[in-house]
Motif scaffolding. Structure first.
Motif: not given
Ligand code: 6PG
Length: 240
Positions: A175, A198, A139-141, A69, A81, A145-148, A39-43
């Motif tokens: 989450r 990052k 992803g990587l926060g 997540d 997501n 963090h990763t996933a949630s 999830g998040g913005s990267t994908p």
């Molecule tokens: C979510 C993700 C989370 C995300 C990272 C990176 O639901 O937000 O699964 O783990 O991959 O926070 O987020 P960005 O891609 O927005 O930097």
């Protein structure tokens, strides 16, 4: 973590080509290919690049899509997501809704975590007592963090549970997340990390001989491969 697991991609079009070749190979080799999306913005950028590609050689019937997540929000929320993947890519693909297994963020979280575990049990091959995804995208926060799975929740890499309720440490948002135990049962795990923000964390993560300090450190598939697809900005502080 070994820098040999890093692939620096020029742009999202190049990454989408790599993904498409993987999908063509896997879906023509296997009757079912189970993928957990991040999830998040990267994908979003990858999904948009994939949307413009020719999926004609992918055996779409083999695909089963899941999420690593989900935020506990409605399925049409801009925070969802699922909603973001749907808008950016899934609506443009010849894939039936029966092959897409979203986490229902609108449900009561504990009930949904249990429901999703049952979905995984029904839809993903079990190996070593856990569902074994063909691919988990992560992803990587900036907090590692990763996933949630957030800092302090590293125990989720050593649990028998498959999906759990977690809470974002800053926003308090609930989450639903796959556990690290399940992530580490995957055949392939791919971290997708972009952006200069990052870079410092990646430089730290790939320092040799350091002790695990972040949830991302614990992603170590027991019988699989973990690779890092990183853009030049995120890789800018790496010594490779
Ligand atoms: C979510 C993700 C989370 C995300 C990272 C990176 O639901 O937000 O699964 O783990 O991959 O926070 O987020 P960005 O891609 O927005 O930097």
């Amino acid at each position: 973590m070994n820098t040999s697991d890093i692939r620096i991609f020029k742009d999202f079009d190049a990454l989408a080509e790599i993904c498409l070749q993987w999908l063509i190979e896997k879906t023509t080799q296997q009757p079912v290919v189970a993928i957990a999306l991040s999830g998040g913005s990267t994908p979003q950028s990858l999904f948009k690049a994939l949307k413009g590609k020719d999926w004609g050689k992918v055996n779409m019937h083999a695909l089963r899509l899941f999420w690593g997540d989900e935020r506990c929000v409605s399925p049409d929320s801009s925070e969802s997501n699922y909603a973001n993947a749907k808008r950016a890519l899934l609506d443009a693909l010849p894939i039936s809704q029966e092959q897409i297994f979203r986490i229902r963020g609108e449900n009561e979280p504990a009930v949904e975590a249990a429901r999703y575990a049952q979905v995984l049990s029904n839809q993903v091959a079990i190996q070593e007592s856990f569902p074994r995804f063909d691919l988990v995208i992560l992803g990587l926060g900036e907090d590692g963090h990763t996933a949630s799975i957030f800092p302090g929740n590293e125990a989720l890499f050593h649990t028998r549970e498959w999906s759990v309720v977690t809470q974002h440490p800053q926003t308090g948002q609930q989450r639903i997340s796959l556990t690290g135990s399940l992530i580490n049962n995957a055949a392939e795990v791919v971290f997708l990390v972009t952006g200069a923000s990052k870079a410092p964390l990646l430089a730290e993560l790939f320092l040799p001989h350091r002790k695990a300090a972040y949830p991302a450190d614990y992603v170590q598939p027991s019988n699989g491969r973990c690779r890092w697809f990183i853009d030049p900005s995120a890789a800018s502080m790496l010594r490779i």
